[in-house]
Design an enzyme around this catalytic site. Structure first.
Site, PDB file in Angstrom:
ATOM      1  N   ARG A  18      -2.792  -1.531  48.653  1.00 49.84           N
ATOM      2  CA  ARG A  18      -4.027  -1.174  49.361  1.00 49.84           C
ATOM      3  C   ARG A  18      -3.952  -1.681  50.800  1.00 49.84           C
ATOM      4  O   ARG A  18      -3.579  -2.821  51.040  1.00 49.84           O
ATOM      5  CB  ARG A  18      -5.246  -1.755  48.648  1.00 49.84           C
ATOM      6  N   GLU A  75     -15.256 -10.389  41.497  1.00 46.80           N
ATOM      7  CA  GLU A  75     -14.794  -9.339  40.583  1.00 46.80           C
ATOM      8  C   GLU A  75     -13.382  -9.599  40.057  1.00 46.80           C
ATOM      9  O   GLU A  75     -12.459  -9.872  40.823  1.00 46.80           O
ATOM     10  CB  GLU A  75     -14.815  -7.983  41.294  1.00 46.80           C
ATOM     11  N   ARG A  99      -5.356 -11.055  40.781  1.00 44.37           N
ATOM     12  CA  ARG A  99      -6.506 -11.845  41.232  1.00 44.37           C
ATOM     13  C   ARG A  99      -6.984 -12.843  40.170  1.00 44.37           C
ATOM     14  O   ARG A  99      -7.623 -13.847  40.497  1.00 44.37           O
ATOM     15  CB  ARG A  99      -7.646 -10.930  41.650  1.00 44.37           C
TER      16      ARG A  99
END
Length: 420
Positions: A258, A345, A385
């Site tokens: 990304r 998140e 993450r």
């Protein structure tokens, strides 16, 4: 793309969805106009072709005296047919552009508003009270020899990193555990390509409002995927599936890329927001009437994985204005990050209804054998993450980190200790 029949019958519902997303409801009227213009162009072209065909039959039966005039009329009619077909092609293109400009219709029950207007559905676990000053994930990762941001930047630039030693094993352990859970729940494990064609990237909805996030290899006209949702969605493009025995479930293990355009200055420390990461992604093809139940199943499997890494988290119903263009409903699981004193998140699961499958021409046969548009859903089962939440929540006073029991067999130790 949304269902045009639904649009014609329920234009106000689509306008309301656009407003809930913070998008332009006038695009609905533009699509209705393009749809009407295209249908009119098709009717005109069909009528002229029928007249031209009938004239051809008349010419075959005509006398010599009549034939010359009829041939001249047929020649004029042929020009009109070509003009009508060109107008139809232009109307097709206009309809396609207007159709693709409309995001998926937001599901009833999804909160209206933007990023901060989510609704908390569930809170699991209690944030830990530390009797020492907790370190953030990067300080822990560097002291334990797990993360090397400096050399990542030296080799590739900002927002790149090396996972080293037990850091690499920790990620591989998470992903392997996710793969095992996916297979145990009926998913077919996949390692997909991470470069895809434009029509596949566009088909999943990532070349609209998200196009700035995507890496494009111009010389090859290929795109690096930001999630294996993209190649998995394209896996059955232009196919008719047999869903009589239930959904087709796939789990894709891939690196993801990304650009993080527009996020400069946000989460620049550590590995929360980076250009490359690894992920196991669930992807499902099912019938539209089963999509909501499947969405709940995906969320439950995500929660099983979060229970395995033993971190406090909450489940939120994402507001309409924070949905991707393809999603009609999305639930996120956010883990507590102690040094930030907030939830971040870790997983996301989206019900994309028939939006992606209509673009990619993925269908199934109903009980009468007629082809119908399938529904698609996706959900994160593990990603890089997660290391942030594991390190920060399981750190100990001496600078070590306890490894969640479910990951110990993969990592090879139950405690990560400072390298010095």
């Amino acid at each position: 793309m949304i269902d045009l029949r639904f649009l014609r019958d329920n234009p106000d519902a689509v306008r309301a969805s656009q407003r809930a997303r913070g998008e332009d409801p006038a695009l609905v009227d533009a699509l209705l106009e393009a749809d009407a213009a295209r249908r009119a162009a098709v009717a005109t072209a069909d009528n002229l072709r029928a007249e031209h065909k009938a004239m051809g039959k008349l010419i075959g039966k005509a006398s010599k005296e009549e034939r010359s005039a009829l041939l001249a009329q047929a020649s004029e009619m042929s020009v009109k047919v070509k003009e009508a077909e060109a107008a139809q092609h232009a109307a097709d293109a206009d309809l396609d552009a207007a159709h693709r400009a409309i995001s998926n219709v937001v599901q009833d029950g999804a909160p209206a508003g933007g990023e901060d207007d989510f609704v908390v559905l569930q809170t699991v676990g209690t944030p830990r009270e530390f009797d020492f000053a907790p370190k953030d994930h990067l300080e822990l990762g560097e002291s334990l020899g797990l993360i090397d941001m400096e050399r990542g930047a030296k080799v590739s630039g900002a927002r790149f990193y090396f996972l080293t030693g037990y850091g690499a094993l920790l990620q591989l352990g998470m992903l392997q555990l996710a793969a095992q859970k996916a297979v145990a729940n009926g998913f077919t494990m996949m390692i997909p390509p991470v470069l895809v064609r434009p029509e596949v990237m566009a088909g999943t909805g990532f070349l609209g409002q998200h196009s700035a996030e995507v890496y494009h290899l111009a010389d090859d006209d290929l795109y690096l995927v930001g999630t294996s949702e993209v190649p998995l969605a394209g896996y059955h493009s232009d196919e008719i599936l047999d869903l009589s025995d239930g959904p087709k479930r796939y789990a894709g293990w891939s690196s993801c890329f990304r650009r993080e355009a527009g996020s400069y200055g946000k989460d620049t420390r550590g590995i929360i927001r980076v250009h490359q990461f690894d992920k196991v992604e669930m992807f499902v093809f099912t019938t539209p009437d089963q999509a909501d139940a499947e969405h709940q199943r995906l969320l439950a499997w995500e929660q099983e994985m979060l229970a395995a890494i033993e971190v406090p988290y909450r489940v939120i119903d994402v507001a309409a204005g924070d949905l991707g263009s393809s999603a009609a409903r999305k639930f996120d699981c956010e883990a507590w990050v102690p040094t930030q004193q907030t939830y971040r998140e870790l997983t996301s699961t989206s019900n994309c209804t028939t939006y992606q499958a209509r673009r990619l021409a993925v269908r199934y046969r109903d009980e009468n054998g007629r082809p119908q548009i399938a529904a698609t859903l996706n959900g994160t089962l593990a990603t890089t993450r997660w290391i942030v939440a594991i390190l920060e929540n399981h750190q100990q006073a001496d600078g070590s980190v306890r490894v969640p029991q479910a990951l110990v067999p993969f990592v090879g130790t139950d405690v990560l200790r400072p390298s010095n």
